[in-house]
Each structure stands twice: as structure tokens, then as C-alpha cells.
Design a protein around this motif. Structure first.
Motif, mmCIF file in Angstrom:
data_model
loop_
_atom_site.group_PDB
_atom_site.id
_atom_site.type_symbol
_atom_site.label_atom_id
_atom_site.label_comp_id
_atom_site.label_asym_id
_atom_site.label_seq_id
_atom_site.Cartn_x
_atom_site.Cartn_y
_atom_site.Cartn_z
ATOM 1 N N GLU A 121 17.403 18.467 -0.300
ATOM 2 C CA GLU A 121 18.207 17.973 0.817
ATOM 3 C C GLU A 121 16.658 18.034 1.841
ATOM 4 N N GLY A 122 16.493 16.222 2.243
ATOM 5 C CA GLY A 122 15.747 15.271 2.705
ATOM 6 C C GLY A 122 14.367 15.493 2.623
ATOM 7 N N CYS A 123 14.090 15.752 0.943
ATOM 8 C CA CYS A 123 12.915 15.135 0.104
ATOM 9 C C CYS A 123 13.625 13.830 0.041
ATOM 10 N N GLN A 124 11.933 13.162 0.659
ATOM 11 C CA GLN A 124 12.503 11.360 0.563
ATOM 12 C C GLN A 124 11.744 10.604 0.171
ATOM 13 N N ARG A 138 14.525 29.844 -6.037
ATOM 14 C CA ARG A 138 15.526 30.065 -7.858
ATOM 15 C C ARG A 138 17.123 29.446 -7.032
ATOM 16 N N ASP A 139 17.013 29.121 -5.906
ATOM 17 C CA ASP A 139 18.799 28.727 -5.565
ATOM 18 C C ASP A 139 18.976 27.555 -5.833
ATOM 19 N N VAL A 140 17.325 26.425 -5.943
ATOM 20 C CA VAL A 140 17.002 25.223 -5.385
ATOM 21 C C VAL A 140 17.052 24.289 -7.119
ATOM 22 N N PHE A 141 16.733 25.522 -8.175
ATOM 23 C CA PHE A 141 16.645 25.188 -9.718
ATOM 24 C C PHE A 141 17.752 25.667 -10.929
ATOM 25 N N ASN A 142 18.458 26.617 -9.417
ATOM 26 C CA ASN A 142 20.459 26.561 -10.486
ATOM 27 C C ASN A 142 21.694 26.281 -9.912
ATOM 28 N N LYS A 143 20.967 25.176 -9.034
ATOM 29 C CA LYS A 143 21.895 23.966 -9.260
ATOM 30 C C LYS A 143 21.628 22.984 -10.291
ATOM 31 N N GLU A 144 22.738 22.759 -10.623
ATOM 32 C CA GLU A 144 22.786 21.836 -12.216
ATOM 33 C C GLU A 144 23.315 19.950 -11.046
ATOM 34 N N ILE A 145 22.209 19.441 -12.028
ATOM 35 C CA ILE A 145 22.533 17.848 -11.282
ATOM 36 C C ILE A 145 23.025 17.120 -12.639
ATOM 37 N N SER A 146 23.727 16.368 -12.337
ATOM 38 C CA SER A 146 23.785 15.146 -14.117
ATOM 39 C C SER A 146 23.264 13.813 -12.926
ATOM 40 N N THR A 147 23.402 13.015 -13.642
ATOM 41 C CA THR A 147 23.022 11.433 -13.133
ATOM 42 C C THR A 147 23.689 10.617 -14.198
ATOM 43 N N MET A 148 24.953 9.922 -14.237
ATOM 44 C CA MET A 148 25.291 8.831 -15.054
ATOM 45 C C MET A 148 25.463 7.247 -14.483
ATOM 46 N N GLU A 189 4.476 13.514 -4.201
ATOM 47 C CA GLU A 189 3.659 14.622 -3.388
ATOM 48 C C GLU A 189 4.635 14.744 -2.661
ATOM 49 N N ALA A 190 5.674 14.261 -2.421
ATOM 50 C CA ALA A 190 7.097 15.111 -0.948
ATOM 51 C C ALA A 190 7.505 16.287 -2.200
ATOM 52 N N VAL A 191 7.805 15.820 -3.189
ATOM 53 C CA VAL A 191 8.064 16.905 -3.956
ATOM 54 C C VAL A 191 7.497 17.921 -3.746
ATOM 55 N N GLU A 192 6.423 18.186 -4.539
ATOM 56 C CA GLU A 192 5.445 19.263 -4.248
ATOM 57 C C GLU A 192 5.310 19.959 -3.329
ATOM 58 N N LEU A 193 5.237 19.344 -1.838
ATOM 59 C CA LEU A 193 4.763 19.973 -0.412
ATOM 60 C C LEU A 193 5.822 20.095 0.123
ATOM 61 N N TYR A 194 7.610 19.797 -0.342
ATOM 62 C CA TYR A 194 8.618 20.582 0.155
ATOM 63 C C TYR A 194 8.840 22.085 -0.748
ATOM 64 N N LEU A 195 8.024 21.868 -2.028
ATOM 65 C CA LEU A 195 8.635 23.516 -2.761
ATOM 66 C C LEU A 195 7.831 24.150 -2.635
ATOM 67 N N GLU A 196 6.242 23.490 -1.634
ATOM 68 C CA GLU A 196 5.581 24.183 -1.342
ATOM 69 C C GLU A 196 6.228 24.966 -0.220
ATOM 70 N N THR A 197 7.312 25.001 0.630
ATOM 71 C CA THR A 197 7.747 25.782 2.477
ATOM 72 C C THR A 197 8.284 26.211 1.935
ATOM 73 N N LEU A 198 9.042 26.682 0.792
ATOM 74 C CA LEU A 198 10.443 27.837 -0.027
ATOM 75 C C LEU A 198 10.246 28.416 -0.568
ATOM 76 N N SER A 199 10.764 30.267 0.086
ATOM 77 C CA SER A 199 10.804 30.839 -0.503
ATOM 78 C C SER A 199 10.695 31.553 -1.931
ATOM 79 N N ASP A 200 10.271 32.433 -3.000
ATOM 80 C CA ASP A 200 10.895 32.391 -4.614
ATOM 81 C C ASP A 200 12.434 32.541 -4.417
ATOM 82 N N GLU A 201 13.136 33.032 -3.660
ATOM 83 C CA GLU A 201 14.429 32.905 -4.078
ATOM 84 C C GLU A 201 15.331 31.466 -3.194
#
Length: 74
Positions: free
Chosen positions: A24-27, A57-67, A42-54
Motif C-alpha cells: 500500500e502506497g508503494c508507487q 509475512r503478512d504482505v507475502f501471504n497475500k495472493e494477487i492475480s492479474t488477468m 528502489e521503491a519496493v526495496e526501501l518499502y520492505l526495509e521499513t517492515l518488521s518480519d511479521e
């Protein structure tokens, strides 16, 4: 650690716009496709650096599909 992140890139008359629907907000934006790709990386790498391990885990347990959807317009 390596992660896979979904990214959407849109082109309009002003250039390119990229965002991650799972972060959310990574753009970002850029004048060229190459620039916006570098910027969103760069934006994604910086965003992920701000997140805790928990939070990661929450972010990467989401399933996102495109079509692509074909529609008919009268």
C-alpha cells in the motif's frame, strides 16, 4: 533474502506510473519504461526495509492475480 512482488506499470501522456498492489502506497513514476522499472525496484526495496518480519509475512501471504479481460462495447 529475495521476494517476488507484483507490479503494475501504466503508460499515459505524461510517461509511466508503477505501483505494487500488495504494498500500500508503494508507487513511483518515470519518463521511460527503463526509468520507471528502476524507480519501482528502489521503491519496493526501501518499502520492505521499513517492515518488521511479521509485516513481511503478512504482505507475502497475500495472493494477487492479474488477468486480461476482453469486453465488447456497443
Amino acid at each position: 533474502m529475495h521476494y517476488k512482488v507484483s507490479i503494475v506499470i501504466e503508460k499515459d501522456e505524461h510517461g509511466y506510473y508503477a505501483y505494487s498492489p500488495g504494498l500500500e502506497g508503494c508507487q513511483t513514476q518515470g519518463d521511460s519504461l527503463e526509468e520507471v522499472k528502476a524507480n519501482i525496484q528502489e521503491a519496493v526495496e526501501l518499502y520492505l526495509e521499513t517492515l518488521s518480519d511479521e509485516e513481511k509475512r503478512d504482505v507475502f501471504n497475500k495472493e494477487i492475480s492479474t488477468m486480461t479481460l476482453e469486453v465488447q462495447v456497443a
